[in-house]
Design an enzyme around this catalytic site. Sequence first.
Site, mmCIF file in Angstrom:
data_model
loop_
_atom_site.group_PDB
_atom_site.id
_atom_site.type_symbol
_atom_site.label_atom_id
_atom_site.label_comp_id
_atom_site.label_asym_id
_atom_site.label_seq_id
_atom_site.Cartn_x
_atom_site.Cartn_y
_atom_site.Cartn_z
ATOM 1 N N THR A 38 -19.155 9.323 3.186
ATOM 2 C CA THR A 38 -18.091 10.182 2.915
ATOM 3 C C THR A 38 -16.987 10.180 3.947
ATOM 4 O O THR A 38 -15.855 9.947 3.625
ATOM 5 C CB THR A 38 -18.279 11.589 2.625
ATOM 6 O OG1 THR A 38 -19.333 11.661 1.618
ATOM 7 C CG2 THR A 38 -17.326 12.258 2.356
ATOM 8 N N CYS A 39 -17.419 9.962 5.263
ATOM 9 C CA CYS A 39 -16.445 9.745 6.552
ATOM 10 C C CYS A 39 -15.620 8.589 6.274
ATOM 11 O O CYS A 39 -14.248 8.435 6.235
ATOM 12 C CB CYS A 39 -17.235 9.738 7.757
ATOM 13 S SG CYS A 39 -18.235 11.252 7.782
ATOM 14 N N SER A 40 -16.138 7.346 6.087
ATOM 15 C CA SER A 40 -15.525 6.196 5.847
ATOM 16 C C SER A 40 -14.768 5.785 4.766
ATOM 17 O O SER A 40 -13.691 5.138 4.797
ATOM 18 C CB SER A 40 -16.765 5.213 6.088
ATOM 19 O OG SER A 40 -17.228 5.063 7.278
#
Length: 162
Positions: free
Chosen positions: A50-52
Site C-alpha cells: 500500500t505504501c509503495s
Amino acid sequence: MAPIAVGSSIPDGTLAYFDEQDQLQSVSIHSLAAGKKVILFAVPGAFTPTCSMKHVPGFIEKADELKSKGVDEILCISVNDPFVMKAWAKTFPDNKHVKFLADGSASYTKALGLELDLSEKGLGTRSRRFALLVEDLKVKVANIEAGGDFTVSSAEDILKAL
C-alpha cells in the site's frame, strides 16, 4: 501517550536521510517545519504494497498541486533505516518534492504517539499510517489511520483540507 492532535505543536526530533551528494545527514523536524506549511506523512514500512503503490505515489503525483496551495515541504517518514529509505526513494524516479526521512528507532513516531506494534507479523514497532498538515509547528489537520488502513491519509484528503 495520546496521539498528536489538531491544535498540538509537533515535537522536535531528529531523522536521517541521504542528501544529493549521497551523504548521510541528520535533520531536526523543527528546522524543516518552523515558519512553514508542511505535510508530514508516515507509512508502516518502505517497500510495502500500500505504501509503495498508493500512499507515496499519491503525494508525488499531487506535489505540484499541494505546493500551489502553499505547502513548503512534503515529508515522508518511516520506521526504517536511512539506507532502506534511500533505496526506496530511488524507486520513485519522478519524485521531485517528497523527502524520505528515516526514523530507524521509531523515537519520533513514539514522540507523536503514533507507533503501531506489528511484532506479531515480525515487523516490530512501526508507524501508523497518517498525514498531518502542520503550519509553523502547529497541527492543523491530523488524518490518522486505524491500524494499517488507507482511508483518510492520502494526498487527496490533504488537498481537500487546504
